[in-house]
Design an enzyme around this catalytic site. Structure first.
Site, PDB file in Angstrom:
ATOM      1  N   ASP A  28      -0.753  35.065 -10.244  1.00  0.00           N
ATOM      2  CA  ASP A  28      -1.832  35.482  -9.352  1.00  0.00           C
ATOM      3  C   ASP A  28      -3.181  35.202 -10.008  1.00  0.00           C
ATOM      4  O   ASP A  28      -3.394  35.545 -11.167  1.00  0.00           O
ATOM      5  CB  ASP A  28      -1.689  36.978  -9.021  1.00  0.00           C
ATOM      6  CG  ASP A  28      -2.164  37.284  -7.620  1.00  0.00           C
ATOM      7  OD1 ASP A  28      -3.374  37.192  -7.372  1.00  0.00           O
ATOM      8  OD2 ASP A  28      -1.307  37.595  -6.773  1.00  0.00           O
ATOM      9  N   SER A  81      -4.861  36.455  -1.928  1.00  0.00           N
ATOM     10  CA  SER A  81      -3.407  36.636  -2.013  1.00  0.00           C
ATOM     11  C   SER A  81      -2.723  36.581  -0.660  1.00  0.00           C
ATOM     12  O   SER A  81      -1.619  36.054  -0.540  1.00  0.00           O
ATOM     13  CB  SER A  81      -3.078  37.999  -2.627  1.00  0.00           C
ATOM     14  OG  SER A  81      -3.374  38.020  -3.985  1.00  0.00           O
ATOM     15  N   HIS A 501     -12.347  35.981  -6.660  1.00  0.00           N
ATOM     16  CA  HIS A 501     -11.555  34.749  -6.664  1.00  0.00           C
ATOM     17  C   HIS A 501     -12.505  33.555  -6.661  1.00  0.00           C
ATOM     18  O   HIS A 501     -13.718  33.719  -6.565  1.00  0.00           O
ATOM     19  CB  HIS A 501     -10.668  34.691  -5.415  1.00  0.00           C
ATOM     20  CG  HIS A 501      -9.709  35.836  -5.316  1.00  0.00           C
ATOM     21  ND1 HIS A 501      -9.053  36.148  -4.160  1.00  0.00           N
ATOM     22  CD2 HIS A 501      -9.309  36.747  -6.238  1.00  0.00           C
ATOM     23  CE1 HIS A 501      -8.281  37.197  -4.361  1.00  0.00           C
ATOM     24  NE2 HIS A 501      -8.420  37.590  -5.607  1.00  0.00           N
TER      25      HIS A 501
HETATM   26  O1  LIG Z   1      -7.453  42.969  -4.711  1.00  0.00           O
HETATM   27  C1  LIG Z   1      -7.560  42.474  -3.577  1.00  0.00           C
HETATM   28  O2  LIG Z   1      -7.420  43.099  -2.531  1.00  0.00           O
HETATM   29  C2  LIG Z   1      -7.904  41.002  -3.454  1.00  0.00           C
HETATM   30  C3  LIG Z   1      -9.376  40.835  -3.648  1.00  0.00           C
HETATM   31  O3  LIG Z   1     -10.073  41.508  -2.644  1.00  0.00           O
HETATM   32  O4  LIG Z   1      -7.191  40.257  -4.412  1.00  0.00           O
HETATM   33  P1  LIG Z   1      -5.817  39.531  -4.013  1.00  0.00           P
HETATM   34  O5  LIG Z   1      -6.118  38.672  -2.829  1.00  0.00           O
HETATM   35  O6  LIG Z   1      -5.486  38.691  -5.228  1.00  0.00           O
HETATM   36  O7  LIG Z   1      -4.808  40.560  -3.746  1.00  0.00           O
HETATM   37 MN   LIG Z   2      -3.867  36.931  -5.477  1.00  0.00          MN
HETATM   38 MN   LIG Z   3      -7.262  39.139  -6.412  1.00  0.00          MN
END
Ligand SMILES: O=C(O)[C@@H](CO)OP(=O)(O)O
Ligand SMILES: [Mn+2]
Ligand SMILES: [Mn+2]
Length: 559
Positions: A28, A81, A501
């Protein structure tokens, strides 16, 4: 595809055999970027990922993980993600929540739908509450969509509106919350000039208030409930700008973790608790961090914390967040219909699947992978294992997270011979990257690399195949840069830490003793992206992908 001719049976791959154990590893937040001191993956000791990159040029490549390649509105949108794992698992590019909400607002269709008509019933006599993440990050929500919704709802009869904000600092720069609140306050004051009683009612930082996920820590949701619904919080202010400015002035305060606050009137009374007859909209389009609140708002027999008072409300999500649970039952915009995912196909073709991560990413390799769907397709062929995450800490404190435990579970699953596919998400680069702590992120990257080694060693032992990739960038760039790539400095001359990101591409590395020696990456795919991975993995299981999947990344050349 004519429905009468539809079949779950996948055609055999003409050259690749069945029966190999395939490990699919998602790092990730692990993108590819120039090597400098703010690239934690470069700085960290990552011998395994380095050897994949440098060892076999025909079996390592980059793919696009942001923007239109993953169904986001534009190529200025960083990956995340949800869209990343959706693309990896579904093998096709679906217009995602951000884009669907944009179109529904632009066409006005959002106001004709069942969801809006349902909440509209409350506009005449009661309050419309909007709860969600206030930023322009575009990962969970977008400020411009909230602005349009405020305008649209007030034009359609909402007379009293209360906004419950969650400050970001994770998809946008830390400190930007003040500007977003000022913009919102401006809009609300314009509404007030038109005679609409519109105000911010409560707030808090997204990681401390409301936006937990996968049931890691219900206290987070409870803090939000208390402020939003009950109108109770440790901090009380008369304006939201004052609230955010004051709370940010505390030592070590940051937008992600601001404590909960409520806005009160001159007599100290909360201006916007949720009461019987009100309407509530959660305006995030992304699912994972809204599901827990949606359950608290919607379920009659909820027992995760004491809600104290459960108002009879009309509740709608911006989207429906869980297709299997049909949660929430009312929503403003229909979610992407991500069906016929690779997971479902493979299970129906007999592939026994093991999926694992720790709590904070568990749903990524299960729920998101399977098209925002909870549960198993076939419990006799699948096992999903969740390693409990630490809760109540920021992950720079324990940057190794549960990488080792996840890798050991994957190793055991591979060696057991009980599974054909073993799929994991290693969270470190992302979760620690989001803290903005560069030193800790370096440690995190090293830990993820070690975990990859454990999994690849097991694949070596069983003569299997591996595919190592990532869902989007994060740890490879920890500083905000100007257009020519130079780090941007803030007023005091310090670097501006990038907690979000990135737009960077991510690696795909393939190999293992079970991989046919003639397999190499094709060079004829125009702009390969994460959605090309599913067909590739299906090939490794000995199948061809369905015709409407994005094409495979590989070809088999005869030696
Ligand atoms: O932590 C989360 O909610 C997102 C960033 O807003 O990260 P990820 O998309 O990697 O889950
Ligand atoms: Mn992610
Ligand atoms: Mn993230």
């Amino acid at each position: 595809m004519a429905s009468s001719a539809f079949s779950w049976n996948l055609p055999d791959h003409p050259k690749l055999p069945k029966g190999k154990t395939v490990a699919v590893v998602v790092l990730d937040g692990w993108g590819e970027a120039n090597a400098d001191e703010y690239n934690c993956i470069h700085v960290a000791e990552t011998p395994v990922m380095d050897s994949l990159k440098n060892g076999a040029p025909e079996r390592w490549r980059l793919v696009k993980a942001h923007g239109t390649a993953v169904g986001l509105p534009s190529d200025d949108d960083m990956g995340n993600s949800e869209v990343g794992h959706n693309a990896l698992g579904a093998g096709r590019i679906f217009a995602q929540g951000a884009k669907l909400v944009d179109s529904a607002l632009a066409s006005g269709k959002i106001y004709d739908g069942e969801g809006f008509n349902y909440i509209k019933e409350c506009f005449d006599k009661n309050t419309l509450h909007l709860i969600g993440l206030l930023s322009d990050g575009g990962v969970h929500s977008r400020l411009d969509q909230v602005q349009l919704l405020l305008k649209g709802a007030s034009e359609r009869g909402a007379k009293r509106i209360r906004v419950h904000i969650l400050t970001d600092g994770r998809d946008v720069l830390d400190g930007s919350s003040v500007g977003f609140v000022e913009t919102l306050e401006d809009d609300l004051s314009q509404l007030r000039e038109k005679g609409i009683d519109a105000r911010v009612a409560s707030g808090g930082g997204r990681m401390f208030v409301t936006m937990d996920r996968y049931e890691n820590d219900w206290d987070v949701v409870k803090r939000g409930w208390d402020a939003q619904v009950l109108g109770e919080a440790p901090y009380k202010f008369q304006s939201a700008v004052e609230a955010v400015k004051t709370l940010r002035a505390e030592p070590k305060a940051n937008d992600q973790y601001l404590p909960p606050f409520v806005i009160v009137d001159e007599s100290g009374k909360a201006v916007g608790p949720v009461v019987d007859g009100d309407a509530v909209v959660t305006f995030n389009f992304r699912a994972d961090r809204m599901v827990m609140l949606a359950k608290a708002l919607e379920y009659a027999d909820f027992d995760k914390f004491d809600r104290v008072r459960v108002p009879k409300i009309r509740y709608a999500g911006m989207l429906q967040y869980d297709g299997e649970l049909k949660l929430p039952s009312h929503y403003l915009v229909s979610p992407p219909e991500i069906e016929r995912t690779s997971g479902e196909y493979l299970v129906k073709n007999g592939i026994r699947t093991f999926a694992c991560s720790e709590t904070v990413k568990f749903g990524h390799v299960t729920f998101f992978w399977n098209g925002n769907r909870s549960g198993y397709f076939d419990e006799t062929k699948e096992e999903y294992v969740e390693v409990p995450s630490d809760s109540g800490i920021t992950f720079n404190v324990k940057p190794n997270m549960k990488a080792l435990e996840i890798a050991e579970k994957a190793r055991d699953a591979i060696l057991s011979g009980k599974f054909d596919q073993v799929r994991v998400n290693l969270p470190n680069g992302d979760m620690v990257g989001h803290t903005g702590d560069i030193e800790a992120t370096v440690v995190a990257c090293k830990a993820a690399d070690k975990a990859v080694k454990i999994i690849l060693d097991a694949i070596e032992q069983v003569g299997g195949i591996y595919l190592v990739t990532a869902d989007h960038g994060n740890a490879e760039d920890m500083v905000k840069r100007n257009k020519s790539g130079q780090p941007l400095l803030d007023k005091s001359g310090g670097i501006q830490i990038l907690t979000s990101h990135t737009l960077q591409p991510v690696p795909v590395a393939i190999g293992g003793p079970g991989l046919h020696p003639g397999v190499k990456f094709r060079s004829d795919i125009q702009i390969p992206g994460l959605a090309n991975v599913a067909a590739t993995v299906m090939n490794f299981h000995g199948y061809e992908a369905p015709a409407d999947y994005e094409t495979t990344l590989i070809e088999v050349v005869d030696n």
